[in-house]
Scaffold this active site. Structure first.
Site, PDB file in Angstrom:
ATOM      1  N   ARG A 120       0.805  -1.238   0.000  1.00  0.00           N
ATOM      2  CA  ARG A 120       0.000   0.000   0.000  1.00  0.00           C
ATOM      3  C   ARG A 120       0.832   1.280   0.000  1.00  0.00           C
ATOM      4  NH1 ARG A 120      -3.032  -2.643   4.142  1.00  0.00           N
ATOM      5  NH2 ARG A 120      -4.728  -3.827   3.203  1.00  0.00           N
ATOM      6  N   LYS A 142       1.682  10.863 -12.017  1.00  0.00           N
ATOM      7  CA  LYS A 142       1.057   9.776 -12.781  1.00  0.00           C
ATOM      8  C   LYS A 142       2.083   8.677 -13.031  1.00  0.00           C
ATOM      9  CE  LYS A 142      -1.105  12.330 -16.140  1.00  0.00           C
ATOM     10  NZ  LYS A 142      -1.920  12.397 -17.359  1.00  0.00           N
ATOM     11  N   GLU A 183       8.445  18.803 -25.911  1.00  0.00           N
ATOM     12  CA  GLU A 183       7.619  19.126 -24.730  1.00  0.00           C
ATOM     13  C   GLU A 183       8.050  20.474 -24.137  1.00  0.00           C
ATOM     14  OE1 GLU A 183       5.001  17.343 -23.840  1.00  0.00           O
ATOM     15  OE2 GLU A 183       5.358  15.322 -24.628  1.00  0.00           O
ATOM     16  N   LYS A 225       4.822  23.311 -14.946  1.00  0.00           N
ATOM     17  CA  LYS A 225       4.012  22.094 -14.760  1.00  0.00           C
ATOM     18  C   LYS A 225       3.552  21.988 -13.304  1.00  0.00           C
ATOM     19  CE  LYS A 225       3.179  17.312 -15.693  1.00  0.00           C
ATOM     20  NZ  LYS A 225       3.538  16.020 -16.213  1.00  0.00           N
ATOM     21  N   GLU A 235      -6.590  16.173 -11.991  1.00  0.00           N
ATOM     22  CA  GLU A 235      -6.831  16.239 -13.430  1.00  0.00           C
ATOM     23  C   GLU A 235      -8.281  16.474 -13.800  1.00  0.00           C
ATOM     24  OE1 GLU A 235      -4.905  12.884 -15.372  1.00  0.00           O
ATOM     25  OE2 GLU A 235      -4.351  14.301 -16.946  1.00  0.00           O
ATOM     26  N   ARG A 239      -5.342  20.994 -16.210  1.00  0.00           N
ATOM     27  CA  ARG A 239      -4.212  20.235 -16.756  1.00  0.00           C
ATOM     28  C   ARG A 239      -4.349  20.006 -18.263  1.00  0.00           C
ATOM     29  NH1 ARG A 239      -1.204  15.290 -13.611  1.00  0.00           N
ATOM     30  NH2 ARG A 239      -1.831  15.881 -11.541  1.00  0.00           N
ATOM     31  N   ASN A 243      -2.062  19.505 -22.833  1.00  0.00           N
ATOM     32  CA  ASN A 243      -2.313  18.635 -23.996  1.00  0.00           C
ATOM     33  C   ASN A 243      -2.070  19.305 -25.323  1.00  0.00           C
ATOM     34  OD1 ASN A 243      -2.966  16.401 -22.628  1.00  0.00           O
ATOM     35  ND2 ASN A 243      -5.193  16.689 -22.735  1.00  0.00           N
ATOM     36  N   HIS A 246      -1.129  17.376 -28.410  1.00  0.00           N
ATOM     37  CA  HIS A 246      -1.263  15.957 -28.113  1.00  0.00           C
ATOM     38  C   HIS A 246      -2.493  15.308 -28.740  1.00  0.00           C
ATOM     39  CE1 HIS A 246       2.024  16.691 -25.402  1.00  0.00           C
ATOM     40  NE2 HIS A 246       2.062  15.421 -25.042  1.00  0.00           N
ATOM     41  N   HIS A 250      -1.394  12.385 -30.828  1.00  0.00           N
ATOM     42  CA  HIS A 250      -1.732  10.987 -30.531  1.00  0.00           C
ATOM     43  C   HIS A 250      -2.305  10.281 -31.756  1.00  0.00           C
ATOM     44  CE1 HIS A 250      -2.007  11.738 -25.929  1.00  0.00           C
ATOM     45  NE2 HIS A 250      -0.842  11.212 -26.264  1.00  0.00           N
ATOM     46  N   HIS A 262       7.150   9.993 -29.623  1.00  0.00           N
ATOM     47  CA  HIS A 262       6.069  10.807 -29.070  1.00  0.00           C
ATOM     48  C   HIS A 262       6.313  12.312 -29.310  1.00  0.00           C
ATOM     49  CE1 HIS A 262       3.026  12.164 -26.242  1.00  0.00           C
ATOM     50  NE2 HIS A 262       3.941  12.878 -25.622  1.00  0.00           N
TER      51      HIS A 262
HETATM   52  N1  LIG Z   1       3.830   9.719 -15.928  1.00  0.00           N
HETATM   53  C1  LIG Z   1       3.744  10.740 -16.751  1.00  0.00           C
HETATM   54  O1  LIG Z   1       3.195  11.804 -16.424  1.00  0.00           O
HETATM   55  C2  LIG Z   1       4.332  10.611 -18.122  1.00  0.00           C
HETATM   56  C3  LIG Z   1       4.437  11.737 -18.955  1.00  0.00           C
HETATM   57  C4  LIG Z   1       5.038  11.581 -20.202  1.00  0.00           C
HETATM   58  C5  LIG Z   1       5.496  10.336 -20.603  1.00  0.00           C
HETATM   59  N2  LIG Z   1       5.382   9.251 -19.768  1.00  0.00           N
HETATM   60  C6  LIG Z   1       5.855   7.928 -20.171  1.00  0.00           C
HETATM   61  O2  LIG Z   1       7.273   7.987 -20.341  1.00  0.00           O
HETATM   62  C7  LIG Z   1       7.657   6.944 -21.240  1.00  0.00           C
HETATM   63  C8  LIG Z   1       8.704   7.475 -22.178  1.00  0.00           C
HETATM   64  O3  LIG Z   1       9.783   7.940 -21.434  1.00  0.00           O
HETATM   65  P1  LIG Z   1      11.084   8.600 -22.071  1.00  0.00           P
HETATM   66  O4  LIG Z   1      10.728   9.341 -23.289  1.00  0.00           O
HETATM   67  O5  LIG Z   1      11.755   9.293 -20.960  1.00  0.00           O
HETATM   68  O6  LIG Z   1      11.938   7.373 -22.586  1.00  0.00           O
HETATM   69  P2  LIG Z   1      12.346   5.955 -21.970  1.00  0.00           P
HETATM   70  O7  LIG Z   1      12.316   5.963 -20.489  1.00  0.00           O
HETATM   71  O8  LIG Z   1      11.517   4.933 -22.654  1.00  0.00           O
HETATM   72  O9  LIG Z   1      13.866   5.860 -22.430  1.00  0.00           O
HETATM   73  C9  LIG Z   1      14.204   5.912 -23.785  1.00  0.00           C
HETATM   74  C10 LIG Z   1      15.618   5.391 -24.008  1.00  0.00           C
HETATM   75  O10 LIG Z   1      16.575   6.317 -23.506  1.00  0.00           O
HETATM   76  C11 LIG Z   1      17.551   5.636 -22.731  1.00  0.00           C
HETATM   77  N3  LIG Z   1      18.088   6.591 -21.767  1.00  0.00           N
HETATM   78  C12 LIG Z   1      17.435   7.171 -20.736  1.00  0.00           C
HETATM   79  N4  LIG Z   1      18.220   8.079 -20.141  1.00  0.00           N
HETATM   80  C13 LIG Z   1      19.422   8.051 -20.783  1.00  0.00           C
HETATM   81  C14 LIG Z   1      20.643   8.782 -20.635  1.00  0.00           C
HETATM   82  N5  LIG Z   1      20.774   9.749 -19.730  1.00  0.00           N
HETATM   83  N6  LIG Z   1      21.656   8.479 -21.474  1.00  0.00           N
HETATM   84  C15 LIG Z   1      21.512   7.524 -22.436  1.00  0.00           C
HETATM   85  N7  LIG Z   1      20.379   6.826 -22.633  1.00  0.00           N
HETATM   86  C16 LIG Z   1      19.336   7.095 -21.815  1.00  0.00           C
HETATM   87  C17 LIG Z   1      16.799   4.482 -22.127  1.00  0.00           C
HETATM   88  O11 LIG Z   1      17.684   3.455 -21.732  1.00  0.00           O
HETATM   89  C18 LIG Z   1      15.910   4.071 -23.295  1.00  0.00           C
HETATM   90  O12 LIG Z   1      16.610   3.245 -24.185  1.00  0.00           O
HETATM   91  C19 LIG Z   1       6.402   6.455 -21.913  1.00  0.00           C
HETATM   92  O13 LIG Z   1       6.072   5.171 -21.447  1.00  0.00           O
HETATM   93  C20 LIG Z   1       5.333   7.459 -21.490  1.00  0.00           C
HETATM   94  O14 LIG Z   1       4.062   6.864 -21.367  1.00  0.00           O
HETATM   95  C21 LIG Z   1       4.812   9.377 -18.550  1.00  0.00           C
HETATM   96 ZN   LIG Z   2       3.675  14.386 -24.201  1.00  0.00          ZN
END
Ligand SMILES: NC(=O)c1ccc[n+]([C@@H]2O[C@H](COP(=O)([O-])OP(=O)(O)OC[C@H]3O[C@@H](n4cnc5c(N)ncnc54)[C@H](O)[C@@H]3O)[C@@H](O)[C@H]2O)c1
Ligand SMILES: [Zn+2]
Length: 357
Positions: A120, A142, A183, A225, A235, A239, A243, A246, A250, A262
């Site tokens: 939990r 999130k 972004e 943010k 949300e 918020r 978008n 987006h 999307h 993305h």
């Molecule tokens: N929770 C939220 O509010 C929120 C918001 C936006 C996106 N997301 C999620 O985030 C995910 C995408 O995340 P992302 O774009 O950060 O990519 P990722 O975490 O998928 O990483 C992409 C690649 O970059 C590499 N990498 C990461 N940091 C590195 C560094 N410093 N040096 C070298 N390589 C590095 C990783 O190993 C991976 O191969 C998606 O699943 C998306 O849904 C969540």
């Molecule tokens: Zn985004």
């Protein structure tokens, strides 16, 4: 910069942003007095930044358990979630233990979900390592994993600390870096013209990943943010301004079978939605040109060769639009957003004339 984000009554997240922060982790983590620590990271970061993180944690690092998952979206699976949980159980982790996510949005999303559900809820720290995770995914609480659909299982759960060191971005691939820059541009458009000017005036420094400009830009994105999340923690409405780009983005991602990053889809979506804003909100043509030129200079796309009808069909399938016209968060001017109902015909015209070429 150090700031606090009030997330719920009696709880807040400490966000620290500074070049070189990865060298001083011990002092930040020690305050949490964790009973045990697990660092969750991916195969790529295990080679690049994990050794430094462990060193910087000092005696806490020596005792930490490291759990390495696959990199990218492939880490956000039910089987990975189960693997992590089983490792925590077999090593005697409890509610008093701490999980540290070292990675991009994927690792942060998985780790956040584990932390919120294990017994939990246990303490959570994010060390985001992509630009996207530093300005977006690590702020707002999130998390989630993919099951049948993307982010189907998830919660809202806030970390105790987010440690942001722009220097880790030096090892990021160009595509991953640009992914985050889209972004950043979005954040400037929704928030204020001064921020947009700053980006325009620092294109070269941004492309060279100069750490001073990165620190400034990331701080600005976080403040913006944070302010939005604090006003709309669950949300309910505000918020939605986040978008921008987006809704069309999307649909582009889906039509391209997710063979587009993305941020690249958001870049295309952002210029398309800004163009729609010139028609329905009087967003100035000049500013549309400025946005297009900034995206170009940064190396972000503004067009894509897809069938506009397919993109539109995919937008119509979006469950948000089942009961009426699409509502888009659009700029009236740089720094001022409005939520507007836009007829599909207007979107269709824009896609056919400008986006899908
Ligand atoms: N929770 C939220 O509010 C929120 C918001 C936006 C996106 N997301 C999620 O985030 C995910 C995408 O995340 P992302 O774009 O950060 O990519 P990722 O975490 O998928 O990483 C992409 C690649 O970059 C590499 N990498 C990461 N940091 C590195 C560094 N410093 N040096 C070298 N390589 C590095 C990783 O190993 C991976 O191969 C998606 O699943 C998306 O849904 C969540
Ligand atoms: Zn985004």
């Amino acid at each position: 910069m150090e700031t606090k984000m009030d997330v719920l009554q009696n709880s807040s997240t400490k966000i620290v942003i500074r070049n070189g922060l990865l060298d001083e982790l011990y002092s930040h983590i020690e305050d949490l007095k964790p009973h045990k620590i697990a660092i969750i990271t991916d195969t790529s970061l295990a080679k690049t930044w994990l050794p430094k993180v462990k060193r910087s944690l000092g005696s806490l690092g020596e005792q930490s358990k490291v759990i390495i998952v696959r990199k990218g979206e492939k880490s956000k699976t039910l089987s990975n979630y189960r693997n992590v949980i089983e490792k925590l159980i077999s090593s005697g982790f409890t509610r008093g233990s701490l999980l540290i996510a070292l990675g991009g949005g994927s690792v942060c999303d998985l780790t956040g979900f584990v932390a919120s559900t294990y017994m939990r809820g246990m303490s959570l720290v994010f060390i985001p390592t992509t630009l996207l995770a530093q300005v977006d995914a690590s702020i707002g609480g999130k998390n989630g994993i993919d099951y049948v659909g993307k982010n189907m299982l998830g919660t809202i759960y806030h970390p105790k600390i987010v440690v942001i060191d722009p220097e880790v971005l030096s090892t990021l691939s160009t595509a991953e870096y640009l992914n985050g820059l889209a972004e950043v541009v979005k954040t400037a458009i929704i928030s204020n013209e001064g921020f947009f000017d700053l980006l325009e005036n620092n294109v070269d420094a941004l492309l060279l990943r100069k750490k001073e400009i990165l620190e400034t830009v990331i701080q600005k994105c976080i403040n913006i943010k944070k302010a939005i999340v604090e006003q709309d923690p669950t949300e309910k409405g505000l918020r939605m301004v986040l978008n921008l780009g987006h809704t069309i983005g999307h649909a582009v991602e889906k039509t391209a079978n997710y063979n587009i990053k993305h941020g690249f889809a958001v870049s295309i979506g952002m210029i398309a939605e800004a163009r729609i804003a010139t028609e329905v909100l009087g967003f100035q043509e000049d500013n549309l040109l400025r946005l297009g030129s900034l995206l170009d200079k940064l190396g972000l796309p503004t067009k894509i060769s897809l069938d506009p009808r397919t993109v539109l069909e995919s937008m119509k399938m979006d469950k948000k639009f089942w009961y009426g016209k699409p509502k888009l968060a659009l700029p009236k001017k740089i720094g001022e957003m409005e939520i507007v109902e836009v007829p599909f015909e207007v979107i269709s015209k824009c896609m056919k004339s400008y986006v899908c070429q």
